[in-house]
Each structure stands twice: as structure tokens, then as C-alpha cells.
Motif scaffolding. Structure first.
Motif, mmCIF file in Angstrom:
data_model
loop_
_atom_site.group_PDB
_atom_site.id
_atom_site.type_symbol
_atom_site.label_atom_id
_atom_site.label_comp_id
_atom_site.label_asym_id
_atom_site.label_seq_id
_atom_site.Cartn_x
_atom_site.Cartn_y
_atom_site.Cartn_z
ATOM 1 N N GLU A 1 38.130 30.658 42.522
ATOM 2 C CA GLU A 1 37.077 29.664 42.524
ATOM 3 C C GLU A 1 37.312 28.594 43.583
ATOM 4 O O GLU A 1 36.363 28.041 44.138
ATOM 5 C CB GLU A 1 36.963 29.033 41.138
ATOM 6 N N ASP A 2 38.562 28.253 43.852
ATOM 7 C CA ASP A 2 38.866 27.207 44.822
ATOM 8 C C ASP A 2 38.956 27.749 46.240
ATOM 9 O O ASP A 2 38.819 26.988 47.190
ATOM 10 C CB ASP A 2 40.185 26.511 44.451
ATOM 11 N N GLU A 3 39.218 29.027 46.393
ATOM 12 C CA GLU A 3 39.338 29.633 47.714
ATOM 13 C C GLU A 3 38.458 30.882 47.764
ATOM 14 O O GLU A 3 38.889 31.970 47.412
ATOM 15 C CB GLU A 3 40.800 29.993 48.019
ATOM 16 N N GLU A 4 37.218 30.700 48.173
ATOM 17 C CA GLU A 4 36.294 31.825 48.232
ATOM 18 C C GLU A 4 36.777 32.847 49.264
ATOM 19 O O GLU A 4 37.127 32.495 50.391
ATOM 20 C CB GLU A 4 34.899 31.336 48.620
ATOM 21 N N PRO A 5 36.828 34.120 48.900
ATOM 22 C CA PRO A 5 37.278 35.134 49.857
ATOM 23 C C PRO A 5 36.274 35.323 50.983
ATOM 24 O O PRO A 5 35.059 35.179 50.784
ATOM 25 C CB PRO A 5 37.378 36.397 48.988
ATOM 26 N N GLU A 6 36.793 35.613 52.172
ATOM 27 C CA GLU A 6 35.912 35.902 53.302
ATOM 28 C C GLU A 6 35.402 37.324 53.166
ATOM 29 O O GLU A 6 36.162 38.281 53.284
ATOM 30 C CB GLU A 6 36.668 35.715 54.611
ATOM 31 N N THR A 7 34.111 37.471 52.921
ATOM 32 C CA THR A 7 33.551 38.794 52.692
ATOM 33 C C THR A 7 32.040 38.743 52.891
ATOM 34 O O THR A 7 31.399 37.690 52.726
ATOM 35 C CB THR A 7 33.860 39.297 51.268
ATOM 36 N N ASN A 8 31.476 39.869 53.245
ATOM 37 C CA ASN A 8 30.029 40.012 53.292
ATOM 38 C C ASN A 8 29.480 40.549 51.981
ATOM 39 O O ASN A 8 28.265 40.711 51.836
ATOM 40 C CB ASN A 8 29.637 40.952 54.439
ATOM 41 N N CYS A 9 30.378 40.848 51.038
ATOM 42 C CA CYS A 9 29.958 41.305 49.719
ATOM 43 C C CYS A 9 29.507 40.111 48.872
ATOM 44 O O CYS A 9 30.027 39.005 49.015
ATOM 45 C CB CYS A 9 31.099 42.023 49.014
ATOM 46 N N GLU A 10 28.578 40.354 47.979
ATOM 47 C CA GLU A 10 28.073 39.309 47.093
ATOM 48 C C GLU A 10 28.609 39.536 45.680
ATOM 49 O O GLU A 10 28.459 40.614 45.110
ATOM 50 C CB GLU A 10 26.547 39.317 47.074
ATOM 51 N N PHE A 11 29.249 38.504 45.131
ATOM 52 C CA PHE A 11 29.812 38.600 43.790
ATOM 53 C C PHE A 11 28.696 38.611 42.751
ATOM 54 O O PHE A 11 27.821 37.743 42.746
ATOM 55 C CB PHE A 11 30.763 37.434 43.538
ATOM 56 N N GLU A 12 28.725 39.604 41.839
ATOM 57 C CA GLU A 12 27.664 39.781 40.858
ATOM 58 C C GLU A 12 28.044 39.349 39.448
ATOM 59 O O GLU A 12 27.194 38.946 38.663
ATOM 60 C CB GLU A 12 27.223 41.251 40.821
ATOM 61 N N GLY A 13 29.306 39.443 39.112
ATOM 62 C CA GLY A 13 29.693 39.091 37.752
ATOM 63 C C GLY A 13 31.087 39.587 37.416
ATOM 64 O O GLY A 13 31.715 40.332 38.168
ATOM 65 N N PHE A 14 31.549 39.148 36.275
ATOM 66 C CA PHE A 14 32.916 39.410 35.848
ATOM 67 C C PHE A 14 32.892 39.863 34.396
ATOM 68 O O PHE A 14 32.263 39.226 33.551
ATOM 69 C CB PHE A 14 33.740 38.133 36.010
ATOM 70 N N ARG A 15 33.566 40.977 34.116
ATOM 71 C CA ARG A 15 33.616 41.523 32.762
ATOM 72 C C ARG A 15 35.057 41.635 32.290
ATOM 73 O O ARG A 15 35.923 42.073 33.032
ATOM 74 C CB ARG A 15 32.953 42.902 32.721
ATOM 75 N N SER A 16 35.305 41.238 31.056
ATOM 76 C CA SER A 16 36.650 41.347 30.482
ATOM 77 C C SER A 16 36.781 42.637 29.687
ATOM 78 O O SER A 16 35.810 43.146 29.123
ATOM 79 C CB SER A 16 36.945 40.153 29.568
ATOM 80 N N ILE A 17 37.994 43.165 29.657
ATOM 81 C CA ILE A 17 38.309 44.388 28.914
ATOM 82 C C ILE A 17 39.352 44.064 27.860
ATOM 83 O O ILE A 17 40.356 43.394 28.146
ATOM 84 C CB ILE A 17 38.860 45.484 29.845
ATOM 85 N N SER A 18 39.138 44.530 26.654
ATOM 86 C CA SER A 18 40.140 44.385 25.596
ATOM 87 C C SER A 18 40.138 45.639 24.740
ATOM 88 O O SER A 18 39.226 46.463 24.806
ATOM 89 C CB SER A 18 39.867 43.149 24.735
ATOM 90 N N GLY A 19 41.188 45.772 23.942
ATOM 91 C CA GLY A 19 41.325 46.967 23.127
ATOM 92 C C GLY A 19 40.404 46.946 21.922
ATOM 93 O O GLY A 19 40.254 45.926 21.253
ATOM 94 N N GLY A 20 39.787 48.061 21.669
ATOM 95 C CA GLY A 20 38.994 48.230 20.463
ATOM 96 C C GLY A 20 39.745 49.138 19.501
ATOM 97 O O GLY A 20 40.728 48.745 18.892
ATOM 98 N N ASP A 21 39.303 50.371 19.415
ATOM 99 C CA ASP A 21 39.973 51.383 18.597
ATOM 100 C C ASP A 21 40.622 52.373 19.547
ATOM 101 O O ASP A 21 39.965 53.283 20.057
ATOM 102 C CB ASP A 21 38.950 52.069 17.690
#
Length: 226
Positions: free
Chosen positions: A101-121
């Protein structure tokens, strides 16, 4: 397995320690009284880039993921996926988005979102020689911004590559009339991964990229009052 195409990925060498056996939990108070703690467990991790669109309304055409699983007396899984939209022929940053968040990466890609993964069953197995490990079952994946979630099936196989590496760390010191001794031993090995998390496969496309790691550890702590 397709290589990382010159991109540098950090090796996941740290282990989360979770106890299997604990003997005598009372701290020593009198001369000659002792306390012993023993633990052991297994750990596997992988990082990947999945290029292309995914079904189910997942945004972006490039997906940078990380997953770690460890087991002792229970199985725990955690990780994340950063979704990007990239121009043709360009790879996304190694995560970026909420990780920078403090140091935006140099890229031509556009950030769309962030998903977390955790254990279910889930179930996780690993052999003693780090030849193979496998995670199966159902995970929990949640979007950080919208809170929307899914429960995709998972079937990931780690296959050991190259030699194993063994490491031992010991420490001894005395404080307040108590002598402490600790010994930590781990065996690790690089790996290749195959399988999927929902519609996201690790080797189903020629441009898939991943790196992986397996390890086992034991811990033995002891203290004696003098």
C-alpha cells in the motif's frame, strides 16, 4: 513444471510451530524440578501465477497466489490470491495490491482485488522422507472488500525435487536459577506442485508458474531448576 521465467520468489523457510506432545506444564519452582516440551509437525507451501480468466465472476486475467499448510495435532491452511488485469505478454507483480500500500509496484497491470484463503474441511498427508504430500477437501476463499465467499474443492500434490536439507539449532542459558535448553531440528526439500483450487489449476496451461517447498520439524525444550 514450468519455471518462474526469471522471476525471483522468496523461499518459505519459516515454520509455524504447533505442539503435538507437551509433558509437565508447570514451571520449575524447586531445586531439581524440571519441565519438558516436545513438538513435531509438517509444513508445505506453494506460490503461483495463474494466467487467464477464471469462471464464477473472478475479475482479472492474472492471479498471483500463495498457500501454506501445516499439521501437528490438527491441519491449518492459510493463503491469499491477488487478482490483476494485465496487458498481453506482461506478468503481474509478485502480489502487490494490499501487500504494498505504501509502495505501489511499477506495472501496467491493474489491481482488481484480493482474496484470502483458509482451511475448511481438509485432509493433509506427508511422508517421512518428503517425497510427496497431498492436500484434499474444501477451502474457504473470501473477497476482502466485498466479503463474498466461496468454498472451492482443493486437490494439491507436492512432489519432492532434489536433495533434502537438514538443519539443527540449539540454545542453552541460565536465568534466575533455572537452566534452559532448546533444540530445533528441521528437514526441508524443494518441490513441484500439481492439482487445483476450484477452477484454478497449477499445470493445466503452458504459462502456469509455481514454486513449492516441504518440511518437517521437531522441537525439544527442557528446563531444570538448580
Amino acid at each position: 513444471m514450468v519455471g518462474m521465467a526469471g522471476r525471483r520468489w522468496a523461499a518459505v523457510a519459516g515454520l509455524t510451530i504447533a505442539p503435538l506432545i507437551a509433558v509437565s506444564v508447570a514451571a520449575p519452582a524447586q531445586a531439581g524440578e524440571s519441565w519438558t516440551y516436545r513438538a513435531s509437525g509438517a509444513n508445505a507451501s506453494t506460490q503461483w501465477i495463474e494466467m487467464g480468466t477464471l469462471p464464477g465472476g473472478v475479475p482479472g486475467n492474472a492471479h498471483v497466489g500463495y498457500l501454506e499448510v501445516y499439521t501437528s495435532s490438527y491441519v491449518d491452511v492459510y493463503g491469499d490470491v491477488a487478482d490483476w488485469t494485465c496487458p498481453e505478454g506482461e506478468l503481474p507483480p509478485d502480489g502487490g495490491g494490499p501487500h504494498a500500500e505504501d509502495e505501489e509496484p511499477e506495472t501496467n497491470c491493474e489491481f482488481e482485488g484480493f482474496r484470502s484463503i483458509s482451511g475448511g474441511d481438509v485432509e493433509f498427508t506427508m511422508d517421512r522422507k518428503l517425497d510427496t504430500a497431498r492436500l484434499t477437501g474444501t477451502l474457504i476463499v473470501e473477497n476482502h472488500e466485498t466479503g463474498e465467499g466461496a468454498a472451492p474443492p482443493v486437490d494439491i500434490t507436492w512432489t519432492g525435487v532434489g536433495d533434502t536439507a537438514k538443519s539443527t539449532e540449539t540454545s542453552r542459558y541460565t536465568e534466575g536459577g533455572v537452566r534452559y535448553q532448546s533444540r530445533y531440528t528441521s528437514m526441508s526439500r524443494n518441490a513441484q506442485v500439481d492439482g487445483f483450487i476450484g477452477a484454478m489449476g497449477f499445470t493445466d496451461d503452458p504459462d502456469d508458474q509455481s514454486t513449492a517447498y516441504m518440511s518437517r520439524y521437531t522441537v525439544h525444550d527442557r528446563s531444570v531448576s538448580r
